[in-house]
Design an enzyme around this catalytic site. Structure first.
Site, PDB file in Angstrom:
ATOM      1  N   TRP A 239       0.870  -1.100  -0.034  1.00 16.08           N
ATOM      2  CA  TRP A 239      -0.039   0.009  -0.141  1.00 16.08           C
ATOM      3  C   TRP A 239       0.898   1.197  -0.024  1.00 16.08           C
ATOM      4  CZ3 TRP A 239       1.737   2.468   4.122  1.00 16.08           C
ATOM      5  CH2 TRP A 239       2.429   1.701   5.233  1.00 16.08           C
ATOM      6  N   ASN A 240       2.054   1.114   0.235  1.00 19.79           N
ATOM      7  CA  ASN A 240       2.772   2.510   0.435  1.00 19.79           C
ATOM      8  C   ASN A 240       3.074   2.997  -0.848  1.00 19.79           C
ATOM      9  OD1 ASN A 240       4.743   0.508  -0.266  1.00 19.79           O
ATOM     10  ND2 ASN A 240       6.436   1.122   1.611  1.00 19.79           N
ATOM     11  N   LYS A 263      -2.123  -8.467  -7.624  1.00 24.08           N
ATOM     12  CA  LYS A 263      -3.090  -8.270  -6.168  1.00 24.08           C
ATOM     13  C   LYS A 263      -2.670  -6.966  -5.612  1.00 24.08           C
ATOM     14  CE  LYS A 263      -3.022  -9.475  -2.053  1.00 24.08           C
ATOM     15  NZ  LYS A 263      -3.630  -8.239  -1.605  1.00 24.08           N
ATOM     16  N   PRO A 264      -3.339  -6.117  -5.653  1.00 25.20           N
ATOM     17  CA  PRO A 264      -2.774  -4.947  -4.811  1.00 25.20           C
ATOM     18  C   PRO A 264      -3.092  -5.106  -3.334  1.00 25.20           C
ATOM     19  CG  PRO A 264      -4.878  -4.340  -5.965  1.00 25.20           C
ATOM     20  CD  PRO A 264      -4.547  -5.770  -6.505  1.00 25.20           C
ATOM     21  N   ALA A 265      -2.599  -4.278  -2.428  1.00 27.34           N
ATOM     22  CA  ALA A 265      -2.625  -4.280  -1.087  1.00 27.34           C
ATOM     23  C   ALA A 265      -4.342  -3.912  -0.945  1.00 27.34           C
ATOM     24  CB  ALA A 265      -1.831  -3.180  -0.566  1.00 27.34           C
ATOM     25  N   GLY A 319       6.780  -6.606  -0.073  1.00 26.89           N
ATOM     26  CA  GLY A 319       6.078  -6.309   1.204  1.00 26.89           C
ATOM     27  C   GLY A 319       6.983  -6.901   2.176  1.00 26.89           C
ATOM     28  N   SER A 320       6.139  -7.505   3.395  1.00 24.21           N
ATOM     29  CA  SER A 320       6.970  -7.791   4.750  1.00 24.21           C
ATOM     30  C   SER A 320       7.927  -9.008   4.281  1.00 24.21           C
ATOM     31  CB  SER A 320       6.097  -7.826   5.694  1.00 24.21           C
ATOM     32  OG  SER A 320       5.202  -8.950   5.411  1.00 24.21           O
ATOM     33  N   GLU A 341      10.968  -8.209  -2.998  1.00 25.89           N
ATOM     34  CA  GLU A 341      11.581  -6.904  -2.347  1.00 25.89           C
ATOM     35  C   GLU A 341      10.690  -6.795  -0.906  1.00 25.89           C
ATOM     36  OE1 GLU A 341      11.536  -3.744  -0.950  1.00 25.89           O
ATOM     37  OE2 GLU A 341      10.639  -2.815  -2.712  1.00 25.89           O
ATOM     38  N   LEU A 342      11.562  -6.992   0.161  1.00 27.34           N
ATOM     39  CA  LEU A 342      11.149  -7.316   1.396  1.00 27.34           C
ATOM     40  C   LEU A 342      11.524  -5.930   2.456  1.00 27.34           C
ATOM     41  CD1 LEU A 342      11.741 -11.122   1.419  1.00 27.34           C
ATOM     42  CD2 LEU A 342       9.723  -9.842   0.622  1.00 27.34           C
ATOM     43  N   GLU A 472      12.004  -2.468  11.540  1.00 21.16           N
ATOM     44  CA  GLU A 472      11.607  -1.305  10.733  1.00 21.16           C
ATOM     45  C   GLU A 472      10.472  -0.669  11.452  1.00 21.16           C
ATOM     46  OE1 GLU A 472      11.585  -0.751   6.152  1.00 21.16           O
ATOM     47  OE2 GLU A 472      10.432  -2.646   7.067  1.00 21.16           O
ATOM     48  N   GLU A 549      14.557  -4.832  -9.395  1.00 25.81           N
ATOM     49  CA  GLU A 549      13.499  -4.184 -10.146  1.00 25.81           C
ATOM     50  C   GLU A 549      14.053  -3.095 -10.765  1.00 25.81           C
ATOM     51  OE1 GLU A 549      10.161  -4.131  -7.239  1.00 25.81           O
ATOM     52  OE2 GLU A 549       9.276  -5.544  -8.554  1.00 25.81           O
TER      53      GLU A 549
HETATM   54  P1  ADP Z   1       2.262  -4.746   5.156  1.00 29.32           P
HETATM   55  O1  ADP Z   1       2.458  -5.271   6.844  1.00 29.32           O
HETATM   56  O2  ADP Z   1       3.147  -3.422   4.821  1.00 29.32           O
HETATM   57  O3  ADP Z   1       0.867  -4.752   4.852  1.00 29.32           O
HETATM   58  P2  ADP Z   1       2.386  -7.386   3.847  1.00 29.32           P
HETATM   59  O4  ADP Z   1       3.552  -8.032   3.441  1.00 29.32           O
HETATM   60  O5  ADP Z   1       1.702  -7.848   4.895  1.00 29.32           O
HETATM   61  O6  ADP Z   1       2.829  -5.855   4.382  1.00 29.32           O
HETATM   62  O7  ADP Z   1       1.472  -6.742   2.654  1.00 29.32           O
HETATM   63  C1  ADP Z   1       1.934  -6.687   1.342  1.00 29.32           C
HETATM   64  C2  ADP Z   1       1.187  -7.287   0.331  1.00 29.32           C
HETATM   65  O8  ADP Z   1       0.940  -8.800   0.644  1.00 29.32           O
HETATM   66  C3  ADP Z   1      -0.376  -6.909   0.308  1.00 29.32           C
HETATM   67  O9  ADP Z   1      -0.880  -7.008  -0.943  1.00 29.32           O
HETATM   68  C4  ADP Z   1      -1.080  -7.836   1.380  1.00 29.32           C
HETATM   69  O10 ADP Z   1      -2.340  -7.981   1.096  1.00 29.32           O
HETATM   70  C5  ADP Z   1      -0.393  -9.215   0.695  1.00 29.32           C
HETATM   71  N1  ADP Z   1      -0.315 -10.362   1.614  1.00 29.32           N
HETATM   72  C6  ADP Z   1      -0.487 -10.320   3.043  1.00 29.32           C
HETATM   73  N2  ADP Z   1      -0.284 -11.750   3.537  1.00 29.32           N
HETATM   74  C7  ADP Z   1      -0.229 -12.507   2.315  1.00 29.32           C
HETATM   75  C8  ADP Z   1      -0.314 -13.858   2.104  1.00 29.32           C
HETATM   76  N3  ADP Z   1      -0.239 -14.668   3.234  1.00 29.32           N
HETATM   77  N4  ADP Z   1      -0.001 -14.423   0.944  1.00 29.32           N
HETATM   78  C9  ADP Z   1       0.028 -13.295  -0.063  1.00 29.32           C
HETATM   79  N5  ADP Z   1      -0.320 -11.924  -0.099  1.00 29.32           N
HETATM   80  C10 ADP Z   1      -0.225 -11.501   1.267  1.00 29.32           C
END
Ligand code: ADP
Length: 570
Positions: A239-240, A263-265, A319-320, A341-342, A472, A549
Site C-alpha cells: 500500500w505504500n 493483487k494490490p494491497a 511487502g514484509s 522486495e522485502l 523497521e 527491479e
Molecule cells: P504490510 O504489513 O506492509 O501490509 P504485507 O507483507 O503484510 O505488508 O502486505 C503486502 C502485500 O502482501 C499486500 O498486498 C497484502 O495483502 C499481501 N499479503 C498479506 N499476506 C499475504 C499472504 N499470506 N499471501 C499473499 N499475499 C499476502
C-alpha cells in the site's frame, strides 16, 4: 490548520438549516465540494475520537472504525463527492478487472476502502478469493500466446500509450492515491511520475532483450541464446507506493511478453484499478493485465493460489519479510521464478566531516516521505560523536516544523499512518525506546489531529537493544545512535538480518566509497538521500529479498534465456 478548517466548516454548517446545507454545497465548485465533504468527515471522526491536547498522555487509538449515524452520513457524503472531484471520474472504478471485463467477486461480496486520514469510506470493491484468482490465472494463461507473438516494438507501443495516459491523468491518479493512502498530494504526484517512468523505460527496453552468439569450442556448431517470456506473472504489491510498485513490476513483465495477475494491497486497490482502466484505454488486450481486489482476510488464500498454480510461472512480491517467506515456501512446490522486495532496516551514517546541512536534508527527504512508511527510509541514524549534539538539535528543529494534516490540504508534508496497526507499531517502538533510556527530542506522541496521525519525532540516545534498532519502525520517527569510529559504524550498520538500502554522508569521498562497499545492502546513497530511479536496479540482500527491479536487469526477471545449439555446419 486542519483543525481550524474543520471547526470553521462545522460552525458554518451549524448556521444553515439542515436541508439548505446540501443545497449550498451543491453550488460549490467540484474541488471545494469535495474538500467540504472531507472536512465534515474529519469533524465527525473527531467527534468519535476527541482531539487531544498536545502532550496529554494518550492510549492507543485502535478503535477507529466509524459506527452509527456519523458513519452513514459520512459515507453518503463521500461516495458521491470522491468521484466528482476527478476531472475524469471514469478512473474511479469499484469493480475488479479480469479478462478485459470489469467484474464483481464470484461470491458477490465487497469490502470497504477508506481514507486513512478521516476513516471515510471512499468505495466498496469486490472481495475476491481463491475461485476468482483461478479465473484470472486461466484468462491470463489463455491470452499469453497472442501477447507473446507480438513483436517487442508492438508491445512497446502499447506501453508507450499507457505511459502517455498515466502522465495525462497525473492529477486524478494523485488524488485517488492520496485519498486511499494518505500521503500528501505533492508526493502522490511525484509517485505517479516515478511510476510512469518505469512504463516509459520498459516501453523502450522491450526492444533490447538481446540474445548472444557464443563462439563454439567445437567445429561445425553455432551456439546462440534467445530471450523468451517466462509466462503468467503474479504481482503482489503493498500500500505504500500503490502506483509505482505496480508499474515497476507490470511494465517489465508486459514488455517481456508476460501477462500479469495483480493483487494490490487491500488498503489501496483504487490506484490499481485506475491503472487498469488506463491500460485498457491504451490497448492492452483482454487477459493480459488483470487486477484482483481482496480484503486482508483473503490475502493468504489468493497468495496460495498464485504461488502454487502451475500456470503462474513467475511471482513478484513487495511487502514484509514475513509474507515473502510464506510466498517463497509455497512457490517451491512449483519451482517458480521469484522476485522478492522485502523489509529493510536502513542505516544512515553521518561522519563528522560530512556537510551537515546536506546530511539533514538527506534525512528529511528519505525519512519523512510517505510519513516514513517507505522500505528505503533510514531507520537508524548513526551519527559520529563529535557532531552528534549539533546534528540532533538541528534535525529536531526542522522535524518539529513539518506540517501534519490531510494529504489534500496544501502545504501538508506528513499524512496519517496507513492504519491502526501501523500506528500501534510506531507507538510500541517509541515506548520501548523511551523505557530503555532514549530521549524524546521532539514529538513522540499521537498527533493532536487524532486518528492515525503521529507527531514527527526525533529520539536521541538510542541504543542497539531497542526495537528502533532491530525492527523497521515504518513511521515518522528518527532514531539517532552515537558512534565513535568508522569500524563501529560499519558493524552497527550490518548488525541486522536486513539489507535493502543504506546511506553514508562523509566529506572524504574515499571514506564514503569504502563504507558503501562494506555495508551489506542492495543500494547505498553516498551523500544522497533520494536514490530511487527507474534506470537503476532496486533490491536487497539478506532477508530484504532476491532479484532486482528497474534498470535493464529488471526485465530479465520476466525472461528465460534459451540456448540453441545448431550443429552439422560444414
Ligand atoms: P504490510 O504489513 O506492509 O501490509 P504485507 O507483507 O503484510 O505488508 O502486505 C503486502 C502485500 O502482501 C499486500 O498486498 C497484502 O495483502 C499481501 N499479503 C498479506 N499476506 C499475504 C499472504 N499470506 N499471501 C499473499 N499475499 C499476502
Amino acid at each position: 490548520m486542519l483543525r481550524h478548517l474543520v471547526r470553521r466548516t462545522s460552525s458554518i454548517r451549524a448556521a444553515f438549516p439542515p436541508d439548505s446545507w446540501q443545497a449550498f454545497t451543491a453550488c460549490l465548485p467540484r474541488t471545494s465540494r469535495f474538500m467540504v465533504g472531507q472536512l465534515d468527515a474529519v469533524a465527525a471522526s473527531a467527534a468519535l475520537h476527541p482531539i487531544h491536547p498536545p502532550n496529554h498522555s494518550r492510549g492507543l487509538t485502535t478503535g477507529t472504525t466509524l459506527t452509527g449515524n456519523a458513519a452513514s452520513n459520512i459515507h453518503a457524503a463521500s461516495a458521491e463527492s470522491a468521484s466528482e472531484f476527478l476531472d475524469d471520474p471514469g478512473l474511479l472504478r469499484d469493480e475488479a478487472y479480469v479478462n478485459g471485463k470489469w467484474v464483481k467477486a464470484k461470491g458477490g461480496k465487497t469490502y470497504e476502502v477508506t481514507d486513512p486520514a478521516t476513516h471515510v469510506v471512499i468505495a466498496r470493491v469486490p472481495s475476491m478469493g481463491a475461485a476468482d484468482t483461478r479465473g484470472a490465472i486461466e484468462a491470463a494463461a489463455a491470452a499469453w500466446e497472442g501477447w507473446k507473438q507480438k513483436t517487442p516494438k508492438q508491445r512497446g507501443d502499447v506501453l508507450r500509450r499507457w505511459y502517455d495516459l498515466i502522465q495525462h491523468h497525473t492529477m486524478d491518479l494523485a488524488k485517488i492515491l492520496t485519498l486511499e493512502n494518505g500521503k500528501p498530494l505533492a508526493e502522490s504526484r511525484g509517485e505517479v511520475g516515478y511510476g510512469a517512468s518505469f512504463v516509459e523505460f520498459y516501453a523502450e527496453e522491450a526492444k533490447r532483450t538481446y540474445g548472444e552468439v557464443i563462439p563454439s569450442p567445437t567445429p561445425g556448431r553455432r551456439l546462440v541464446t534467445i530471450k523468451q517470456p517466462v509466462g503468467v506473472a503474479a504481482l503482489i504489491t503493498p500500500w505504500n507506493f500503490p502506483i509505482a510498485m505496480i508499474t515497476r513490476k507490470a511494465a517489465p513483465a508486459l514488455a517481456a511478453g508476460c501477462p500479469v495477475v495483480i493483487k494490490p494491497a487491500e488498503d489501496t486497490p483504487l490506484s490499481a484499478l485506475a491503472l487498469a482502466e488506463l491500460a485498457e484505454r491504451a490497448g492492452v488486450p483482454p487477459g493480459i493485465l488483470n487486477v484482483l481486489t481482496c480484503p486482508r482476510e483473503h490475502a493468504a488464500e489468493v497468495g496460495l493460489e498464485l504461488s502454487t498454480s502451475l500456470n503462474v510461472r513467475k511471482l513478484s512480491f513487495t511487502g514484509s519479510t514475513k509474507v515473502g517467506k510464506i510466498l517463497m515456501r509455497d512457490s517451491a512446490s512449483t519451482v517458480k521464478k521469484l522476485s522478492l522486495e522485502l523489509g529493510g532496516n536502513a542505516p544512515l551514517i553521518v561522519f563528522d566531516d560530512a556537510d551537515i546541512e546536506n546530511a539533514i536534508n538527506g534525512v528529511l527527504a528519505a525519512k519523512f516521505r510517505n510519513a516514513g512508511q517507505t522500505c528505503v527510509s533510514p531507520n537508524r541514524l548513526l551519527v559520529q560523536s563529535r557532531i552528534y549534539d549539533e546534528f540532533v538539535s538541528t534535525l529536531a528543529e526542522k522535524v518539529a516544523n513539518l506540517q501534519v494534516g490531510h494529504g489534500l490540504q496544501p502545504g501538508v508534508q506528513i499524512g496519517p499512518l496507513i492504519n491502526p496497526g501501523g500506528l500501534e507499531k510506531v507507538q510500541r517502538h517509541v515506548h520501548d525506546a523511551v523505557k530503555k533510556g532514549a530521549q524524546v527530542v521532539t514529538g513522540g506522541d499521537l498527533h493532536a489531529l487524532g486518528g492515525t496521525f503521529f507527531e514527527p519525532t526525533v529520539l536521541g540516545d538510542c541504543r542497539p537493544d531497542m526495537l528502533v534498532f532491530t525492527e523497521e519502525t515504518f513511521g515518522p520517527v528518527c532514531s539517532v545512535f552515537k558512534f565513535q569510529a568508522e569500524a563501529e559504524a560499519i558493524e552497527m550498520a550490518n548488525a541486522t538480518p536486513f539489507g535493502l538500502a543504506a546511506y553514508v554522508f562523509a566529506g572524504d569521498v574515499g571514506k564514503g566509497w569504502r563504507v558503501a562497499e562494506a555495508i551489506e545492502a542492495g543500494m547505498v546513497g553516498v551523500n544522497e538521500g533520494m536514490i530511487s530511479t527507474a534506470v537503476a536496479p532496486f533490491g536487497g540482500v539478506k532477508e530484504s529479498g532476491v532479484g532486482r527491479e528497474g534498470a535493464k536487469v529488471g526485465i530479465d526477471e520476466y525472461l528465460e534465456t534459451k540456448y540453441l545449439c545448431l550443429g552439422s555446419f560444414r
